[in-house]
Design a protein around this motif. Sequence first.
Motif, mmCIF file in Angstrom:
data_model
loop_
_atom_site.group_PDB
_atom_site.id
_atom_site.type_symbol
_atom_site.label_atom_id
_atom_site.label_comp_id
_atom_site.label_asym_id
_atom_site.label_seq_id
_atom_site.Cartn_x
_atom_site.Cartn_y
_atom_site.Cartn_z
ATOM 1 N N HIS A 63 -3.767 4.152 -1.104
ATOM 2 C CA HIS A 63 -3.990 5.456 -1.696
ATOM 3 C C HIS A 63 -2.707 5.978 -2.341
ATOM 4 N N ASP A 75 -8.853 7.114 -7.994
ATOM 5 C CA ASP A 75 -10.163 7.618 -7.567
ATOM 6 C C ASP A 75 -10.431 9.082 -7.910
ATOM 7 N N LYS A 97 -12.234 6.660 4.350
ATOM 8 C CA LYS A 97 -11.613 5.938 3.238
ATOM 9 C C LYS A 97 -11.594 6.782 1.967
ATOM 10 N N THR A 98 -10.619 6.474 1.122
ATOM 11 C CA THR A 98 -10.554 7.143 -0.173
ATOM 12 C C THR A 98 -11.454 6.388 -1.147
ATOM 13 N N GLY A 99 -11.420 6.787 -2.391
ATOM 14 C CA GLY A 99 -12.305 6.175 -3.376
ATOM 15 C C GLY A 99 -13.360 7.175 -3.799
ATOM 16 N N GLN A 102 -11.279 2.904 -7.936
ATOM 17 C CA GLN A 102 -11.692 2.575 -6.560
ATOM 18 C C GLN A 102 -12.956 3.337 -6.193
ATOM 19 N N ASN A 108 0.800 -1.223 0.000
ATOM 20 C CA ASN A 108 0.000 0.000 0.000
ATOM 21 C C ASN A 108 0.834 1.275 0.000
ATOM 22 N N HIS A 137 -4.664 -0.304 -8.014
ATOM 23 C CA HIS A 137 -6.073 -0.544 -7.650
ATOM 24 C C HIS A 137 -6.805 0.705 -7.180
ATOM 25 N N SER A 138 -6.048 1.747 -6.829
ATOM 26 C CA SER A 138 -6.608 2.806 -5.998
ATOM 27 C C SER A 138 -6.807 4.134 -6.725
#
Length: 228
Positions: free
Chosen positions: A78, A98, A131-133, A122, A54, A95-96
């Motif tokens: 993130h 956003d 949380k982010t996204g 995300q 991460n 994956h992240s």
Amino acid sequence: MIEDALQKVQARIEQARLRVGRTDKVTLVAVTKNHPVSAVEEVAQLGITNVGENRVQEAKEKMLTYRGEPLTWHLIGHLQTNKVRQAVSLFQLIHSVDSKKLLDEIDKVAAKNDKVQEILLQVNVAREASKTGMTVEEFPALRDYAKTLPHIKVRGLMCIAPFAENPETVRPVFRVAAALFEDMKQYFPAGQISELSMGMTHDFEVAIEEGATIVRVGTAIFGERVYY
Ligand SMILES: *Cc1c(COP(=O)(O)O)cnc(C)c1O
């Protein structure tokens, strides 16, 4: 120790898959954050080919000292814009992603590197402030925007469910993510959208039952992380 734990996780993945009659595969990303490179080497020797980190810096240090079969490295945490340059050269799948800002930066850096960066969008389905996204409302516009960027290839969607003692509680969150994932396929060339990354130690079985194609599991394989 890790060997037993890994086998148990793999068996549970298999059982969850069979419970719902899935015939497609589920990829296990072993999350090695806060564990030493020796842990990466140990799971690689046990046949793991996908690992998740991460933090860009921590991952980079491990990649430099890692000795073993080639791995696919996933960035699951993130990403800050100022780390994009390194992330694009280090990770096969991010994956992240956003925000538009992040999409633009990744596209720009990937263009310079003559690379097409594979990413997941995300989505913060449960709207957790911690949380982010992107929100579900922001998703269509960012999905369409990502499609216009020549050095970005969207492969699917990533979601982190809120922590719940009973993972059944978060089944509706995974269900929403799976519906978004199915829906987004029609906007991209056939076969391009193939990855739904959801499910961690406490909820990966429910995530698989709801359609996850990638689960990101750390604690159940390596034990509790120690933060210094
Ligand atoms: C740490 C982390 C995981 C793994 O969590 P465990 O509960 O240890 O399995 C999965 N996904 C993300 C985004 C993470 O940051």
